[in-house]
Write a protein that holds these residues in place. Structure first.
Motif, PDB file in Angstrom:
ATOM      1  N   ALA A  79     101.679  63.562  32.264  1.00  0.00           N
ATOM      2  CA  ALA A  79     101.140  62.517  31.385  1.00  0.00           C
ATOM      3  C   ALA A  79     101.135  61.166  32.110  1.00  0.00           C
ATOM      4  CB  ALA A  79     101.955  62.443  30.106  1.00  0.00           C
ATOM      5  N   TYR A  80     102.219  60.897  32.844  1.00  0.00           N
ATOM      6  CA  TYR A  80     102.267  59.642  33.621  1.00  0.00           C
ATOM      7  C   TYR A  80     101.100  59.565  34.601  1.00  0.00           C
ATOM      8  CZ  TYR A  80     107.148  58.792  32.205  1.00  0.00           C
ATOM      9  OH  TYR A  80     108.301  58.559  31.508  1.00  0.00           O
TER      10      TYR A  80
ATOM     11  N   LEU B  59      98.357  60.856  34.409  1.00  0.00           N
ATOM     12  CA  LEU B  59      97.093  60.679  33.689  1.00  0.00           C
ATOM     13  C   LEU B  59      97.067  59.341  32.954  1.00  0.00           C
ATOM     14  CD1 LEU B  59      96.733  64.320  32.356  1.00  0.00           C
ATOM     15  CD2 LEU B  59      95.421  63.264  34.185  1.00  0.00           C
ATOM     16  N   ASN B  60      97.841  58.387  33.463  1.00  0.00           N
ATOM     17  CA  ASN B  60      97.828  56.998  32.996  1.00  0.00           C
ATOM     18  C   ASN B  60      98.465  56.773  31.630  1.00  0.00           C
ATOM     19  OD1 ASN B  60      96.384  56.630  35.332  1.00  0.00           O
ATOM     20  ND2 ASN B  60      94.404  56.649  34.288  1.00  0.00           N
ATOM     21  N   ALA B  61      99.314  57.703  31.197  1.00  0.00           N
ATOM     22  CA  ALA B  61     100.007  57.484  29.933  1.00  0.00           C
ATOM     23  C   ALA B  61     101.334  56.784  30.210  1.00  0.00           C
ATOM     24  CB  ALA B  61     100.259  58.803  29.222  1.00  0.00           C
ATOM     25  N   SER B  62     101.650  55.770  29.407  1.00  0.00           N
ATOM     26  CA  SER B  62     102.914  55.058  29.594  1.00  0.00           C
ATOM     27  C   SER B  62     104.053  55.900  29.024  1.00  0.00           C
ATOM     28  CB  SER B  62     102.859  53.711  28.897  1.00  0.00           C
ATOM     29  OG  SER B  62     102.789  53.911  27.504  1.00  0.00           O
TER      30      SER B  62
ATOM     31  N   ASP C 103     103.769  56.180  25.202  1.00  0.00           N
ATOM     32  CA  ASP C 103     102.588  56.986  24.927  1.00  0.00           C
ATOM     33  C   ASP C 103     102.883  58.464  25.187  1.00  0.00           C
ATOM     34  OD1 ASP C 103     100.082  57.974  24.668  1.00  0.00           O
ATOM     35  OD2 ASP C 103      99.182  56.871  26.329  1.00  0.00           O
TER      36      ASP C 103
ATOM     37  N   THR D  36     102.809  61.342  22.381  1.00  0.00           N
ATOM     38  CA  THR D  36     101.710  62.301  22.332  1.00  0.00           C
ATOM     39  C   THR D  36     102.032  63.645  22.973  1.00  0.00           C
ATOM     40  OG1 THR D  36     100.834  61.319  24.355  1.00  0.00           O
ATOM     41  CG2 THR D  36      99.890  60.555  22.288  1.00  0.00           C
ATOM     42  N   ILE D  37     103.056  63.677  23.835  1.00  0.00           N
ATOM     43  CA  ILE D  37     103.348  64.941  24.536  1.00  0.00           C
ATOM     44  C   ILE D  37     104.710  65.510  24.168  1.00  0.00           C
ATOM     45  CG2 ILE D  37     103.585  66.049  26.790  1.00  0.00           C
ATOM     46  CD1 ILE D  37     100.741  65.145  26.140  1.00  0.00           C
TER      47      ILE D  37
ATOM     48  N   PRO E 105     105.481  66.144  20.131  1.00  0.00           N
ATOM     49  CA  PRO E 105     104.777  67.323  19.610  1.00  0.00           C
ATOM     50  C   PRO E 105     105.265  68.633  20.238  1.00  0.00           C
ATOM     51  CG  PRO E 105     103.205  65.618  20.188  1.00  0.00           C
ATOM     52  CD  PRO E 105     104.537  65.147  20.663  1.00  0.00           C
TER      53      PRO E 105
END
Lengths: 385, 221
Positions: B119-120, B122-125, B128, B132-133, B136
């Motif tokens: 996720a990181y 892929l530009n997720a902070s 975030d 989102t990951i 869930p």
């Protein structure tokens, strides 16, 4: 584009040192090669910002100079801010999201537009898979989705960490086809990590070796693949037992043959033959005629020729089924561990490797700088810039 | 009804606090190896094996006027944290900690660090990516952890008896109330409360096992 790596990473007894510049003249593929467990993944993780080494990592592009890491100035850009995306060996799709949601995850956090989205879905043939759960995908399909997800996150540098390692042979060929197109179709510079020599021969423009000494891994300066294969001091020399020739003046002929020149000498490549034989190194290009066309239009071809597909003769055979014969001079003779002989021929200013039996070697009485005719049974066709 | 409401309130707040404390703790334990990790794990697991009275006894001393609890209580002019709802809350959190940490730790271990790192890239902070990951993906683990923490606090007896006393509306939880009713031979009332507790516990455990099964089916756990 230029990636400066001057850092060291210590993890327990393992140490990784990098002091090198990786330069991309245009979007091309640099392959990082080293045996398993040498620290290839650590190097990538440092570049992505998933590890915390000490030193400098910086990215230059069009006069822009951005430091991703500068320990002296206590600066370490977080992973999600670095314009790098990595594709992992085991695809690492998010299991609670379906294919489309996985792609949207990257798309929503990047500057890609609707056109990029459509293009990517079509190019990687994902339209029919969009509503699938990721658990339903085959290994090859999953890796294709992972590739698309990485492309959609619009990185400036794409890192592929052994993306084919856990795939079966057929999926490997399939995914490889897409990887080959990354540079050209998406203008993406690629860092590709592998310990598979065939992947190096197929994809590499430049090769970065990792060497270890006493648990200390050193990252070496990138060198063009073609140089390395001809450097007898380099461990790759004869390793893949393949040689690479750059052919130019490529032309499609009426007879369905592809004509090209190696130096002054003409080669005729029946496309079907190329594909069949090329399967071991290249891929089933014949199922992707468009792919082949792009290659041909660039007017230069990389021919990958396995040493055991090259036989030697003292005179040019007129009555042979073999179409392609290149004339050259013996520039090196080497006995391999299996008792065969590896003969290097100088063909104009390029080199061709041939593997022959000890018996043939004696019978032909091969000596240095002797003129010989190399008969080439199979050629694998690669893209080339 | 006071006792039932108090018990539910205690269980609810304990669970909320536990989830907040246990999330970083479980993540840390799941993804780090360090010297003395076994020690930390053993300490967290202690309430599993310790007789609640022993735990209660130490808590009583710690919460009392001469312990750190007394010091904290002085801040707002009280003499002790024992025999109060806050004391009960602290006791419940410690007592139920392993029941929340362990399912979360197992869940996080199964998920691994990879999804977060992907996720990181892929530009997720950080926020975030967790939202989102990880949350869930860890949902079944959180359901297990919350239900176990809640149910376990619900059934707490020994610790409460030691540190809570039996103050109606303040520290008299349902299990204590049942005990009192039986002592006073009010079997009728004890029946009602016991049945309520039995039903609640059964319901919650059914919920856990049901979610576990469906989680297995989708391959999330």
């Amino acid at each position: 584009m230029n990636l400066e790596l001057t850092f060291s990473l210590k993890k327990g007894r393992f140490q990784l040192n990098a002091n090198t510049q990786i330069h991309w003249q245009q979007p091309s593929t640099h392959v990082i090669f080293g045996k398993s467990g040498i620290g290839k993944s650590h190097l990538l993780r440092c570049i992505c910002g998933l590890e915390n080494p000490t030193g400098v990592i910086s990215w230059h592009e069009d006069h822009n100079h951005v430091h991703w890491l500068d320990s002296e100035r206590r600066m370490n850009m977080a992973c999600h801010l670095r314009p790098v995306t990595m594709v992992f060996q085991d695809n690492q799709l998010f299991s609670h999201l379906n294919v489309e949601e996985n792609l949207r995850f990257a798309f929503d956090r990047a500057t890609a537009n609707e056109h990029d989205w459509q293009h990517c879905i079509d190019a990687l043939k994902l339209r029919d898979l969009l509503s699938h759960q990721v658990q339903q995908l085959s290994g090859g399909q999953a890796q294709r989705v992972a590739l698309a997800r990485a492309i959609l996150s619009k990185p400036k540098l794409l890192i592929l960490d052994e993306p084919l390692a856990s795939l079966d042979w057929q999926s490997k060929q399939d995914v490889m086809d897409y990887i080959k197109r990354l540079n050209h179709e998406w203008q993406l510079p690629v860092l590709y990590v592998t310990h598979d020599i065939h992947e190096v021969l197929t994809l590499a423009d430049q090769v970065i070796m990792l060497h270890d000494k006493n648990a200390m891994t050193q990252v070496q300066t990138p060198r063009p693949l073609i140089d390395i294969l001809q450097d007898e001091n380099h461990p790759f020399y004869g390793l893949g037992k393949s040689s690479i020739l750059i052919a130019h003046n490529t032309q499609h002929q009426q007879d369905g043959l592809l004509h090209c020149q190696v130096g002054e000498q003409l080669m005729r490549l029946p496309i079907a033959q190329i594909s069949d034989k090329g399967a071991s190194l290249s891929s089933k290009e014949h199922t992707h005629p468009t792919n082949l066309k792009t290659v041909a239009e660039e007017n230069k071809l990389r021919l990958c020729i396995a040493a055991n597909d090259v036989s030697l003769a003292l005179s040019e055979a007129k009555d042979s089924s073999i179409v392609n014969t290149l004339q050259g001079k013996v520039s090196r003779i080497e006995q391999t561990t299996s008792g065969q002989y590896l003969i290097q021929l100088k063909v104009d200013d390029q080199y061709l490797l041939s593997e022959i039996s000890a018996y043939s070697f004696k019978r032909l009485n091969i000596e240095m700088w002797q003129p010989l005719f190399a008969q080439i049974k199979g050629v694998a066709l690669q893209r080339c810039r | 009804m006071d006792a039932l409401l108090l018990t539910l309130k205690l269980a609810f707040f304990s669970t909320v606090i536990l989830i907040i404390i246990a999330t970083p703790l479980a993540w840390f334990l799941a993804h780090n190896t360090f010297k003395g990790k076994f020690l930390l794990e053993a300490i967290i697991a202690l309430p599993l094996v310790l007789p609640p009275t022993v735990l209660g006894f130490y808590l009583l001393i710690a919460l009392g006027p001469n312990g750190p609890g007394g010091f904290i209580a002085q801040l707002w002019g009280d003499r002790t944290l024992a025999f109060s709802f806050s004391g009960l809350l602290i006791g419940s959190v410690i007592y139920s900690l392993p029941f929340v940490v362990q399912p979360l730790q197992n869940g996080f271990s199964l998920i691994g660090k990879k999804p977060l790192e992907v996720a990181y890239t892929l530009n997720a902070s950080f926020k975030d990516a967790w939202r989102t990951i990880i949350f869930p993906l860890a949902k079944p683990a959180y359901i297990s952890a919350a239900t176990l923490g809640f149910a376990h606090t619900l059934g707490e007896f020994g610790v409460v008896l030691m540190i809570g006393g039996n103050i109606p509306g303040e520290t008299q939880v349902i299990s204590i109330k049942i005990f009192e009713q039986v002592e006073a031979l009010q079997y009728q009332d004890a029946h009602v409360l016991s049945a309520i507790l039995l039903g609640l516990s059964f319901l919650m455990l059914t919920a856990i096992y049901a979610t576990r099964k469906s989680a297995n089916k989708t391959g999330m756990l």
